[in-house]
Design a protein around this motif. Structure first.
Motif, PDB file in Angstrom:
ATOM      1  N   LEU A 160       0.814  -1.230  -0.002  1.00 48.60           N
ATOM      2  CA  LEU A 160       0.090  -0.081   0.031  1.00 48.60           C
ATOM      3  C   LEU A 160       0.860   1.302   0.002  1.00 48.60           C
ATOM      4  O   LEU A 160       0.493   2.235  -0.664  1.00 48.60           O
ATOM      5  N   LEU A 161       1.892   1.225   0.840  1.00 49.55           N
ATOM      6  CA  LEU A 161       2.865   2.371   1.029  1.00 49.55           C
ATOM      7  C   LEU A 161       4.125   2.324  -0.026  1.00 49.55           C
ATOM      8  O   LEU A 161       4.845   3.331  -0.051  1.00 49.55           O
ATOM      9  N   ASN A 162       4.055   1.269  -0.944  1.00 48.98           N
ATOM     10  CA  ASN A 162       5.444   1.250  -1.873  1.00 48.98           C
ATOM     11  C   ASN A 162       5.688   2.437  -2.471  1.00 48.98           C
ATOM     12  O   ASN A 162       6.779   2.898  -3.016  1.00 48.98           O
ATOM     13  N   LYS A 163       4.504   3.159  -3.070  1.00 49.29           N
ATOM     14  CA  LYS A 163       4.763   4.446  -3.848  1.00 49.29           C
ATOM     15  C   LYS A 163       4.611   5.808  -3.174  1.00 49.29           C
ATOM     16  O   LYS A 163       4.665   6.821  -3.584  1.00 49.29           O
ATOM     17  N   HIS A 164       4.650   5.524  -1.844  1.00 47.17           N
ATOM     18  CA  HIS A 164       4.260   6.642  -0.923  1.00 47.17           C
ATOM     19  C   HIS A 164       5.362   6.600   0.418  1.00 47.17           C
ATOM     20  O   HIS A 164       5.374   6.428   1.422  1.00 47.17           O
ATOM     21  N   LYS A 165       6.643   7.095  -0.353  1.00 47.17           N
ATOM     22  CA  LYS A 165       7.889   7.201   0.500  1.00 47.17           C
ATOM     23  C   LYS A 165       7.634   7.934   1.924  1.00 47.17           C
ATOM     24  O   LYS A 165       8.242   7.299   3.004  1.00 47.17           O
ATOM     25  N   LEU A 166       7.412   8.895   1.853  1.00 46.59           N
ATOM     26  CA  LEU A 166       7.128   9.890   3.069  1.00 46.59           C
ATOM     27  C   LEU A 166       6.188   9.104   4.095  1.00 46.59           C
ATOM     28  O   LEU A 166       6.735   8.879   5.453  1.00 46.59           O
ATOM     29  N   LEU A 167       5.076   8.576   3.783  1.00 51.13           N
ATOM     30  CA  LEU A 167       4.197   8.017   4.546  1.00 51.13           C
ATOM     31  C   LEU A 167       4.811   6.566   5.071  1.00 51.13           C
ATOM     32  O   LEU A 167       4.515   6.372   6.384  1.00 51.13           O
ATOM     33  N   TYR A 168       5.505   5.967   4.283  1.00 49.14           N
ATOM     34  CA  TYR A 168       6.203   4.500   4.907  1.00 49.14           C
ATOM     35  C   TYR A 168       7.177   5.159   5.928  1.00 49.14           C
ATOM     36  O   TYR A 168       7.282   4.295   6.885  1.00 49.14           O
ATOM     37  N   GLN A 169       8.216   6.310   5.705  1.00 44.75           N
ATOM     38  CA  GLN A 169       9.119   6.625   6.430  1.00 44.75           C
ATOM     39  C   GLN A 169       8.495   7.054   7.876  1.00 44.75           C
ATOM     40  O   GLN A 169       8.957   6.728   8.937  1.00 44.75           O
ATOM     41  N   LEU A 170       7.376   7.779   7.840  1.00 45.82           N
ATOM     42  CA  LEU A 170       6.747   8.066   9.017  1.00 45.82           C
ATOM     43  C   LEU A 170       6.233   7.043   9.878  1.00 45.82           C
ATOM     44  O   LEU A 170       6.241   7.056  11.046  1.00 45.82           O
ATOM     45  N   LEU A 171       5.677   6.001   9.154  1.00 45.78           N
ATOM     46  CA  LEU A 171       5.226   4.738   9.792  1.00 45.78           C
ATOM     47  C   LEU A 171       6.372   4.098  10.455  1.00 45.78           C
ATOM     48  O   LEU A 171       6.250   3.504  11.673  1.00 45.78           O
ATOM     49  N   CYS A 172       7.556   3.927   9.647  1.00 44.28           N
ATOM     50  CA  CYS A 172       8.724   3.184  10.489  1.00 44.28           C
ATOM     51  C   CYS A 172       9.302   4.102  11.367  1.00 44.28           C
ATOM     52  O   CYS A 172       9.421   3.552  12.594  1.00 44.28           O
ATOM     53  N   PHE A 173       9.308   5.274  11.479  1.00 47.03           N
ATOM     54  CA  PHE A 173       9.581   6.032  12.837  1.00 47.03           C
ATOM     55  C   PHE A 173       8.459   5.922  13.833  1.00 47.03           C
ATOM     56  O   PHE A 173       9.164   5.786  15.106  1.00 47.03           O
ATOM     57  N   ALA A 174       7.435   6.031  13.571  1.00 48.27           N
ATOM     58  CA  ALA A 174       6.283   5.732  14.591  1.00 48.27           C
ATOM     59  C   ALA A 174       6.135   4.502  15.256  1.00 48.27           C
ATOM     60  O   ALA A 174       6.356   4.199  16.451  1.00 48.27           O
ATOM     61  N   SER A 175       6.635   3.523  14.492  1.00 46.02           N
ATOM     62  CA  SER A 175       6.694   1.973  14.936  1.00 46.02           C
ATOM     63  C   SER A 175       8.040   1.879  15.691  1.00 46.02           C
ATOM     64  O   SER A 175       7.998   1.179  16.795  1.00 46.02           O
ATOM     65  N   ALA A 176       9.220   2.379  15.403  1.00 46.21           N
ATOM     66  CA  ALA A 176      10.358   2.560  16.117  1.00 46.21           C
ATOM     67  C   ALA A 176      10.085   3.089  17.533  1.00 46.21           C
ATOM     68  O   ALA A 176      10.664   2.370  18.398  1.00 46.21           O
ATOM     69  N   LEU A 177       9.519   4.284  17.398  1.00 43.98           N
ATOM     70  CA  LEU A 177       9.320   4.782  18.616  1.00 43.98           C
ATOM     71  C   LEU A 177       8.427   4.179  19.632  1.00 43.98           C
ATOM     72  O   LEU A 177       8.767   3.864  20.852  1.00 43.98           O
ATOM     73  N   LEU A 178       7.284   3.393  19.179  1.00 40.04           N
ATOM     74  CA  LEU A 178       6.460   2.519  19.986  1.00 40.04           C
ATOM     75  C   LEU A 178       7.337   1.151  20.597  1.00 40.04           C
ATOM     76  O   LEU A 178       6.895   0.802  21.615  1.00 40.04           O
ATOM     77  N   TYR A 179       8.152   0.954  19.365  1.00 42.62           N
ATOM     78  CA  TYR A 179       8.901  -0.245  19.893  1.00 42.62           C
ATOM     79  C   TYR A 179       9.546  -0.071  20.947  1.00 42.62           C
ATOM     80  O   TYR A 179       9.776  -0.904  21.928  1.00 42.62           O
ATOM     81  N   GLY A 180      10.349   1.123  21.101  1.00 47.17           N
ATOM     82  CA  GLY A 180      11.176   1.432  22.343  1.00 47.17           C
ATOM     83  C   GLY A 180      10.376   1.532  23.688  1.00 47.17           C
ATOM     84  O   GLY A 180      10.996   1.050  24.531  1.00 47.17           O
ATOM     85  N   ILE A 181       9.401   2.011  23.511  1.00 50.63           N
ATOM     86  CA  ILE A 181       8.498   2.299  24.591  1.00 50.63           C
ATOM     87  C   ILE A 181       7.945   0.850  25.217  1.00 50.63           C
ATOM     88  O   ILE A 181       8.018   0.533  26.199  1.00 50.63           O
ATOM     89  N   CYS A 182       7.607   0.026  24.192  1.00 49.09           N
ATOM     90  CA  CYS A 182       6.931  -1.210  24.635  1.00 49.09           C
ATOM     91  C   CYS A 182       8.034  -2.257  24.970  1.00 49.09           C
ATOM     92  O   CYS A 182       7.902  -3.114  26.001  1.00 49.09           O
ATOM     93  N   PHE A 183       9.323  -2.284  24.436  1.00 43.64           N
ATOM     94  CA  PHE A 183      10.246  -2.964  24.874  1.00 43.64           C
ATOM     95  C   PHE A 183      10.962  -2.751  26.124  1.00 43.64           C
ATOM     96  O   PHE A 183      11.006  -3.633  27.193  1.00 43.64           O
TER      97      PHE A 183
END
Length: 380
Positions: free
Chosen positions: A347-370
């Motif tokens: 879904l995000l393959n052609k939406h680079k900015l959205l993909y990067q934002l999702l990666c950033f948000a996921s990494a942040l939540l990963y750190g919190i949950c971990f």
């Protein structure tokens, strides 16, 4: 690369431990036992006990029965059996368990990448694997739990379903259904792909019944090896307690899990959210509700755009996970709803900015949950 990522996560767990304690006084004295205790959470000790003692010797006296019960029959046997096997090579059940999880994770990443690359191409495969690794609960891949082993088997199953190697799929699926009850879903995924890719429908329409029967019993029949794993598990229950479905009694009376409609499960989650805000609300109930909504949205997106076999897996897998009461491990369970990751990547393959934002948000939540997991938060 998968192995290096696993090492980095273990290193991060040690660093988090040292930072949240008195760094200087604990760094020199940090030991294997300290590291093990960081990861010995949730169901980890139960799997180690099953590997060391066997199901027969793992019992607890319960309040609801007043006698010793084989409570740990609720855990499927493949993971403790693998730990026991690896224990022949290392003199520690804990080290054996980590070995099973690490090797399974690494092999699973290879099959995951391979399956997605053959279906979607290298770009989406890379994005899918990145999203999987950044998923806020993916640190469970390194724990003493079934997540890595099940991930490995499901990814390998998808890989060989894509290549139409039905005997291999049947054997992998048998192991998957010995690992977790959801492993049997590979039977449905395999049948969907078999029907779509084969000429069975044309044979039936043209009246070629002999050809149909020959093709079915020389190819598709191997898929029916998959439920044997579930039957072995039921046989284990019967052998030990005399009731093939005794695990459901323990799930209800000890773990408060009973089968229900997924709508009741979602309604229960929403009731918990509407109550007093706590770490349980933030770390369990909100993520589970968000994951359910995301899975539903991606399913709708996938109906016309994605291969049916993956949509079928995601639908059934999600419904099984959300069809119990008191779902406190939904975030961990959805780790193996792996079409979530390549549907999102597509879904995000052609939406680079959205993909990067999702990666950033996921990494942040990963750190919190971990961090919450390592420091005793409500992460199960």
């Amino acid at each position: 690369m998968a192995f290096l990522i696993r090492v980095l996560i273990y290193f991060a767990s040690v660093l988090i431990y040292l930072v949240q304690s008195d760094f200087l006084s604990h760094a020199a004295a940090f030991s294997w036992n300290d590291f093990f205790n960081l990861w010995n959470k949730s169901d980890a000790q139960h799997y180690l006990d099953l590997a060391e003692k066997g199901y027969v010797n793992c019992t607890e006296v319960t309040e609801w029965s007043g006698r010793e019960e084989h409570l740990f029959l609720v855990f499927f046997p493949l993971y403790p059996w693998f730990i026991r096997f690896f224990h022949f090579f290392v003199n520690s059940y804990a080290v054996a368990a980590f070995a099973v999880s690490i090797i399974s994770f690494c092999v699973g990443c290879v099959f995951f990448y391979g399956a997605v690359k053959e279906e979607y191409g290298a770009s989406i495969a890379e994005k899918s694997l990145t999203l999987l690794l950044l998923y806020p609960f993916s640190f469970f891949f390194g724990g003493i739990m079934t997540e890595s082993l099940f991930f490995c088997l499901i990814s390998a199953g998808f890989f060989y379903i894509r290549r139409h190697k039905w005997l291999i799929v049947g054997l992998i699926g048998l192991l998957a259904s010995l690992c977790r009850i959801q492993g049997v879903i590979l039977l449905g995924v395999g049948i969907v792909e078999f029907l779509i890719s084969s000429q069975l429908i044309r044979m039936i329409q043209e009246g070629q019944f002999k050809g149909f029967l020959k093709y079915f019993f020389t190819e598709a029949v191997w898929l029916f090896l998959i439920p044997i794993g579930n039957l072995v598990y039921l046989g284990l229950n019967y052998q030990i307690t005399g009731n093939a479905f005794q695990f459901t009694v323990y799930q209800k009376n000890h773990w408060y899990h009973t089968t229900t409609w997924f709508t009741n499960c979602v309604a229960e989650i929403m009731r918990y959210i509407s109550g007093q805000v706590s770490d349980t609300t933030l770390l369990i109930w909100y993520p589970e509700l968000i994951l359910f909504v995301v899975a539903a949205a991606l399913l709708l997106y996938s109906l016309r755009t994605q291969p049916l076999k993956y949509s079928a897996y995601l639908l059934v897998y999600t419904l099984i996970n959300y069809s119990v009461t008191f779902l406190i491990s939904g975030g961990r369970y959805m780790l193996n709803a792996i079409p979530l990751f390549f549907f999102t990547a597509a879904l995000l393959n052609k939406h680079k900015l959205l993909y990067q934002l999702l990666c950033f948000a996921s990494a942040l939540l990963y750190g919190i949950c971990f961090t919450a997991f390592l420091t005793g938060g409500a992460i199960y």
